[in-house]
Design an enzyme around this catalytic site. Structure first.
Site: not given
Ligand code: AGP
Length: 614
Positions: A2, A76, A510, A609, A487, A494, A102-103, A27, A491
């Site tokens: 927040c 938030w 395999h 996002k 993961e 992307e 906040n918290g 934020r 990373k």
């Molecule tokens: C991960 O770094 C990406 N930004 C993307 O894979 C993300 O995790 C995915 O779109 C799912 O988003 P969500 O957790 O908001 O559902």
């Protein structure tokens, strides 16, 4: 997190506070509010609205709040949905005290129970409102009129992380602030002084600042500032000159939000797991309308998610199957409903989503509900579509994640799926209360371990820069290391737009081993585990074919040394918790690799996002 602003001086407080809140919008928030003291009353004039600042400003346009002392907040949501009623500031019974916060107050449920038993009427779902009433009680019971003493007394009774900023109608020249675990900064002006979550809010007025330390309380007046400890003893502190511009200030001096959010992970996990045990010794979710009887009736679990959230779901599978002996299938949300899965009243579908708005996952939730399955959503966004359409919700309290790449979100999801497994085991009785608490205590050690890992990342950053010319990187892991291999690859894909692939280490022979050429970088997650010997064999196999091996291993493990071209050491922890540690070097490696390529790690190309389209 927040946004918080406090002001006392000669200017109209409303202008200073709203402008400060606007500078803190980056934020992320879902409601906002202000309180301005009208000294002629005296009275506290409060306005608060759900949604963006524009909603608050529209309400303020109806009648200007005049006064030269004010506090403000962008919220938030963590406890209670983002509504007008839950927006800050919150007040006590008589409206004499206004608090913004906040918290997370971990013991707020018990505090609230006591307040209501003593006749206080609380109208919101927030933990903050309880604080306003506690200050009311202390103020009335203490040395008459000592607001700072009342705040100090209340802080001593709080558990968890908080920043509080408090105004009282009887004090036209005093704003009181206090902090534990979260930042609060004082802006030192000439005949005016400021409080804020970060300097961004006031550097248009002053660049002289002082950061409060742990468990300190500040008394802000026009002519000066007094800082004390919780016993009321004045403490010294260093002022500093803010030479950041606004853009840098928003990132707390980091070049990118992602780098800041990686550093926030210990606190994000601490906030996610804090207060999860009630006085009855039972783990508690945030919102739950599934009875214990229905939980005991589950015969199958599906976990549905996308991207990084899918990877945390893969780890969740191990926890739930180990502790609940329930079969778990983890599915890409985008595939789930199109294969017509077998769902019924004995099925639990766990949806994992930072945004709570991902279309693929939301549609999977809707399909599950249509098939009469029970749905638990794990999300970072209180009141999100997914949470609202589920039978139960578990909020990760990681605070807004601005960077597109998931870091603290997936980290807190790992904590959440671990807790979800414990919760199910506790209700179904497949683990006794002592064992549940023991596993929880293991989880409580993780924030400090993440901090330790973060302190070791210089060599990883250098390695990433050295490798940043590579176009192919493989990631290998076994058991819970496999989801983290996925993961780590995601990373790098992307952020650096590199052909990165994660796979089970046992799968390499395999087919994918044909990808190994001389010098091909291969990251192997080889933290101490029952499958260690097999992992070492895999490392030997790829090294014999020319791979450049980057091995993530546990402190003191000598078995991997002969086969590691580069070694990244992590502290030891329980195997189910190891993904929360291996995740950190994978994030740092990918971010540094991308930055070495001159790429924007906050806004990677082609990505959003929250993917709200199927
Ligand atoms: C991960 O770094 C990406 N930004 C993307 O894979 C993300 O995790 C995915 O779109 C799912 O988003 P969500 O957790 O908001 O559902």
């Amino acid at each position: 997190m927040c946004g918080i602003v406090g002001y006392v001086g000669e200017q109209q407080a409303l202008d200073v506070v709203v402008d400060g809140l606007r500078r803190l919008e980056y934020r992320g928030y879902d409601s906002a509010g202000v309180a301005v003291l009208d000294a002629t009353g005296p009275r506290l004039q409060i306005e608060r609205r759900a949604g963006k600042l524009a909603n608050l400003e529209a309400a303020l346009a109806q009648g200007r709040l005049a006064g030269t002392l004010g506090i403000g907040h962008t919220r938030w949501a963590t406890h209670g949905a983002p509504t007008d009623r839950n927006a800050h500031p919150h007040t006590d019974c008589s409206g004499a005290v206004a608090v913004v916060h906040n918290g997370t107050i971990e013991n707020f449920a018990d505090l609230r129970e006591g307040l209501e038993a003593r006749g206080h009427e609380l109208t919101s779902d927030t933990d903050t409102e309880a604080v306003a009433h506690l200050i009311e009680e202390r103020y009335a019971a203490g040395e008459e009129g000592d607001l700072a003493a009342a705040v100090r007394g209340v802080c001593a009774s709080l558990e968890g992380s908080y920043v509080l900023v408090v105004a009282h109608r009887d004090h036209p020249d005093l704003v009181v602030g206090a902090r534990r675990n979260l930042p609060l900064v004082v802006g030192i002006g000439d005949g005016e002084n400021f409080l804020a979550s970060d300097v961004t809010a006031f550097i248009a007025h002053t660049r002289e600042a002082r950061a409060l330390d742990q468990d300190q309380v500040v008394e802000l007046r026009r002519e000066g500032v007094v800082v004390t400890d919780l016993d009321g003893v004045e403490v010294g502190g260093e002022c500093f000159h803010v030479d950041w511009d606004t853009a840098a200030a928003e990132k707390a001096g980091f070049d990118y939000f992602m780098l800041k959010e990686i550093q926030e992970q210990p606190d994000a996990v601490r906030d996610t797991i804090g207060g999860r045990f009630g006085l009855d010794g039972r783990l508690r979710l945030d919102e739950l309308s599934i009875s214990d009887e229905d939980v005991r009736g589950f015969e199958k679990v599906f976990i549905v998610a996308a991207g990084s959230s899918y990877h945390s779901g893969l780890v969740g599978k191990y926890a739930i199957e180990r502790w609940c002996r329930l079969p778990v299938e983890v599915e890409m949300a985008s595939e789930f409903r199109y294969r017509d899965p077998v769902l019924d009243r004995h099925t639990l579908v766990v949806a994992i989503s930072q945004s709570g708005e991902t279309a693929d996952t939301l549609e999977a939730v809707r399909h599950a509900r249509q098939q009469r399955a029970w749905v638990l959503t794990i999300s970072n966004t209180v009141g999100s579509s997914m949470a609202r359409e589920s039978d139960a919700a578990f909020y990760t309290r990681g605070g807004p994640e601005i960077a597109v790449a998931s870091t603290k979100a997936v980290m807190t999801q790992l904590a959440a799926v671990y807790l979800a497994g414990l919760y199910l085991a506790q209700v179904r009785g497949t683990r006794d209360p002592d064992e549940v608490r023991s596993h929880f205590r293991d989880l409580e050690t993780v924030p400090a371990l993440i901090t330790e890992v973060l302190s070791r990342m210089d060599a990883t950053r250098k390695l990433a820069r050295d490798l940043s010319g590579e176009e192919r990187v493989l990631f290998l892991g076994r058991h819970v290391g496999y989801p983290m291999a996925l993961e780590g690859a995601l990373k790098l894909k992307e952020l650096a737009y590199v052909s990165a692939e994660g796979m089970p280490a046992g799968e390499i022979k395999h087919g994918p081993i044909a990808l190994i050429d001389k010098g091909t970088p291969v990251v192997v997650l080889a933290t101490r585990h029952a499958l260690q010997a097999k992992l070492v064999t895999n490392i030997q196999e790829i090294r014999a074919r020319g791979a450049r091996t980057i091995v993530i291993a546990t402190d003191g493990d000598e078995t991997v040394i002969p086969y590691a071209d580069h070694l990244i050491r992590l502290p030891d922890t329980k195997s189910l918790l190891s993904p929360m540690l291996t995740l950190v070097p994978l994030q740092v490696f990918a971010a540094e690799f991308a930055m070495a390529r001159g790429l924007d790690v906050d806004q990677p190309r082609n990505l959003a996002k929250s993917v709200t389209v199927e």
